[in-house]
Design a protein around this motif. Structure first.
Motif, short mmCIF file in Angstrom:
data_model
loop_
_atom_site.label_atom_id
_atom_site.label_comp_id
_atom_site.label_asym_id
_atom_site.label_seq_id
_atom_site.Cartn_x
_atom_site.Cartn_y
_atom_site.Cartn_z
N ASN A 145 0.85 -1.20 0.00
CA ASN A 145 0.00 0.00 0.00
C ASN A 145 0.88 1.24 0.00
N LEU A 146 1.34 1.64 -1.19
CA LEU A 146 2.22 2.78 -1.30
C LEU A 146 1.45 4.08 -1.07
N PRO A 147 2.15 5.13 -0.65
CA PRO A 147 1.50 6.44 -0.55
C PRO A 147 1.01 6.88 -1.93
N PRO A 148 0.05 7.79 -2.00
CA PRO A 148 -0.41 8.26 -3.31
C PRO A 148 0.71 9.00 -4.01
N GLY A 149 0.59 9.14 -5.32
CA GLY A 149 1.61 9.87 -6.05
C GLY A 149 1.80 9.33 -7.45
N SER A 150 2.86 9.78 -8.08
CA SER A 150 3.18 9.37 -9.45
C SER A 150 4.69 9.34 -9.60
N PHE A 151 5.17 8.34 -10.35
CA PHE A 151 6.60 8.28 -10.64
C PHE A 151 6.99 9.22 -11.77
N GLY A 152 6.01 9.87 -12.39
CA GLY A 152 6.32 10.82 -13.44
C GLY A 152 6.62 10.12 -14.75
N TRP A 153 7.42 10.80 -15.59
CA TRP A 153 7.75 10.27 -16.90
C TRP A 153 8.58 8.99 -16.78
N GLU B 266 10.34 12.70 -11.99
CA GLU B 266 9.98 14.09 -11.71
C GLU B 266 11.21 14.89 -11.25
N THR B 267 12.38 14.43 -11.68
CA THR B 267 13.61 15.10 -11.30
C THR B 267 13.69 16.51 -11.85
N TYR B 268 13.26 16.69 -13.10
CA TYR B 268 13.31 18.02 -13.70
C TYR B 268 12.48 19.01 -12.88
N GLN B 269 11.25 18.62 -12.53
CA GLN B 269 10.39 19.51 -11.74
C GLN B 269 11.00 19.80 -10.38
N PHE B 270 11.65 18.82 -9.79
CA PHE B 270 12.24 18.99 -8.46
C PHE B 270 13.43 19.95 -8.51
N LEU B 271 14.29 19.81 -9.52
CA LEU B 271 15.50 20.61 -9.57
C LEU B 271 15.29 22.01 -10.13
N PHE B 272 14.33 22.17 -11.06
CA PHE B 272 14.25 23.42 -11.80
C PHE B 272 12.98 24.23 -11.56
N ASN B 273 11.98 23.68 -10.88
CA ASN B 273 10.81 24.46 -10.50
C ASN B 273 10.97 24.92 -9.06
N LYS B 274 10.20 25.92 -8.68
CA LYS B 274 10.23 26.36 -7.29
C LYS B 274 9.83 25.20 -6.39
N ILE B 275 10.62 24.96 -5.36
CA ILE B 275 10.37 23.82 -4.49
C ILE B 275 9.01 23.91 -3.81
N GLU B 276 8.60 25.15 -3.45
CA GLU B 276 7.28 25.32 -2.84
C GLU B 276 6.18 24.88 -3.79
N LEU C 245 15.94 11.88 -9.03
CA LEU C 245 17.35 11.52 -9.17
C LEU C 245 17.54 10.02 -9.36
N GLY C 246 16.60 9.41 -10.09
CA GLY C 246 16.69 7.99 -10.37
C GLY C 246 16.32 7.09 -9.22
N GLU C 247 15.68 7.65 -8.18
CA GLU C 247 15.34 6.88 -7.00
C GLU C 247 13.84 6.98 -6.70
N PRO C 248 13.17 5.84 -6.44
CA PRO C 248 11.79 5.93 -5.95
C PRO C 248 11.81 6.60 -4.57
N THR C 249 11.04 7.66 -4.43
CA THR C 249 11.15 8.52 -3.26
C THR C 249 9.78 8.85 -2.68
N VAL C 250 9.70 8.83 -1.37
CA VAL C 250 8.51 9.31 -0.66
C VAL C 250 8.83 10.66 -0.08
N VAL C 251 7.99 11.64 -0.35
CA VAL C 251 8.19 12.99 0.17
C VAL C 251 7.28 13.20 1.38
N LEU C 252 7.87 13.61 2.49
CA LEU C 252 7.13 13.92 3.71
C LEU C 252 7.21 15.42 3.93
N CYS C 253 6.06 16.10 3.92
CA CYS C 253 6.08 17.55 4.04
C CYS C 253 5.24 18.09 5.18
#
Length: 473
Positions: free
Chosen positions: A33-41, A46-56, A76-84
């Motif tokens: 039961n993974l958290p909701p989300g998307s692995f992107g392209w 979603e590395t491009y969005q993470f590095l080059f868009n505003k983090i907020e 960055l090539g890693e399956p990642t869970v973001v906790l905010c």
């Protein structure tokens, strides 16, 4: 051109990494039961969005889309869970080494020579002792010993050279020059600003390279950062060799660098490369981040005459007891509660650290979701800081938030939390409050560009350097 190149590099590196990413996703198992989300392209995640868009924006868009303060992605090539959320911050900080361990990006590994934790041998006892000694001097007693009255002379020289007699200045480049001079004195024993200035472009490139596409080809931000790191490391090792040579000849050599290159026991020296890596990392984190906070703090004060007057009044009381033009000691710093509240509110609006990565040691259950072993967690230190759920009118500048009642726990943690919290909080406080103290007793200022654009996706940077009009007393 650099932007296009980074985009192209990102595509190439993630194309290669995607094979491993897909394997990790399959290994995680579709039944969990993974958290909701998307692995992107499929290729770039979603590395491009993470590095080059505003983090907020990166965080807010996904929180809104997935209706949660936890989501999964691929960075960055890693399956990642973001906790905010604050709960996530508390969870990570209280489970260091038990459920999660620190994980560094490839750029950090290469730039600071951080060994691969999976295969690296345990640190040598002498290196552990050296790390403790270096971090120990970041405490008040260490700062007082190695800074002493030197801060006062460095500050006076800086003001006389760059501020006195000027009617208009750009704040950001000036405070960057000052914080660099200070860290060069504090960590390396370099006292002259023109000698410290030799490090300026290298530290700028190093700082920019931390959050860059880690492909080493001509013209890339990452290559410039690698060259800068090598140059800084060589300069530090040259200074270490000078200290060692002086000590071997029986000369009395004082200062931090002399202390850490001496043998802890038995006449052996700690490896010089390790010392230079530790010091370079501390200098990097004690230079531009503090300059960013100072620059935006000066801007915000200049836009609010009421806040300026309150700071003047608070520092006037300290000046009466300490004398004019004197650096603050720790007793005086404790009295500047309102000025520190202004600094804290500045760091809330303009955070200099987006967060940190952790690696999951074993399968974790959090908020009913499974975070598989081996996945990465991005522990977002920001995202909460401008959430109206935790801060009323979050875009407004209101230092009173930090007077009396403190914010809800784990909603504002600029220095992290738990056993791996930043050791430089006392150094940061010392530098910021002393700088403002000297500035506020000499000048009043007006901001020329109140709506100046803020650049930087992960780290805020004033586009025009924050130009101000100066009024001398």
């Amino acid at each position: 051109m650099d932007f296009f190149m980074q985009y192209l590099l990102l595509t190439l590196i993630t194309l290669i990494a995607s094979i491993f990413v897909l394997q990790k996703r399959r290994k995680a198992g579709g039944t969990k039961n993974l958290p909701p989300g998307s692995f992107g392209w499929p290729l770039v995640g979603e590395t491009y969005q993470f590095l080059f868009n505003k983090i907020e924006h990166f965080l807010q868009e996904r929180i809104k889309k997935h209706s949660s303060e936890i989501f999964h992605t691929s960075i960055l090539g890693e399956p990642t869970v973001v906790l905010c959320g604050p709960g996530g911050s508390k969870f990570v900080s209280s489970n260091e080494t038990k459920l999660v361990k620190v994980w560094y990006m490839k750029t950090q590994h290469r730039l600071f020579n951080i060994p691969d934790q999976t295969h690296a041998a345990m640190p040598k006892p002498t290196l552990e002792a050296t790390s403790v000694k270096i971090l120990g001097i970041l405490k008040p007693e260490g700062i007082s010993r190695y800074m002493g009255n030197k801060f006062e002379s460095i500050m006076q020289q800086h003001l006389n050279t760059h501020w006195e007699g000027k009617t208009q200045v750009k704040v950001y480049p000036l405070v960057k020059a000052f914080t660099l001079t200070l860290v060069c004195h504090f960590f390396l024993g370099i006292d002259e600003p023109h000698h410290a200035a030799k490090f300026a472009s290298d530290f700028e490139n190093l700082h920019l390279g931390i959050y860059s596409v880690p492909v080493n080809i001509p013209g890339s931000t990452y290559r410039r950062a690698l060259k800068a790191a090598a140059a800084i490391r060589n300069k530090i090792q040259f200074l270490i060799n000078e200290k060692i040579d002086a000590l071997s000849k029986g000369h009395v050599v004082d200062g931090l660098l002399a202390q850490v290159v001496c043998a802890e026991q038995g006449g052996k020296y700690v490896p010089r490369l390790e010392i230079s890596n530790i010091i370079m990392g501390l200098m990097n984190s004690s230079h531009i981040p503090i300059a960013i906070t100072l620059a935006f703090m000066i801007k915000l004060i200049g836009q609010r005459p009421d806040i300026y007057q309150k700071i003047v009044s608070e520092h006037g009381g300290v000046t009466k007891s300490k004398g004019y033009g004197t650096a603050l000691d720790w007793d005086s710093i404790q009295k500047l509660k309102y000025t520190w509240a202004v600094a804290q509110e500045t760091m809330r609006l303009y955070p200099t650290a987006p967060g940190g990565f952790r690696e999951v040691i074993t399968d974790i259950t959090y908020q009913g979701f499974t975070i598989p072993k081996g996945w990465k967690i991005f522990w977002a230190l920001i995202g909460k800081n401008k959430n109206p759920k935790y801060f009323d009118e979050p875009e407004s500048f209101d230092p009173s938030r930090f007077e009396g009642n403190v914010p809800t726990p784990y909603t504002w943690i600029p220095f992290g939390a738990g056993p791996r919290s930043c050791p430089g909080v006392d150094y940061t406080r010392f530098v910021i409050l002393n700088f403002i103290h000297f500035l506020i007793t000499k000048f009043k200022w007006e901001v020329i560009l109140p709506d100046e654009k803020v650049c930087g996706a992960l780290i805020p940077t004033p586009a025009e350097g924050i130009p101000i009009h100066l009024h001398h007393f």
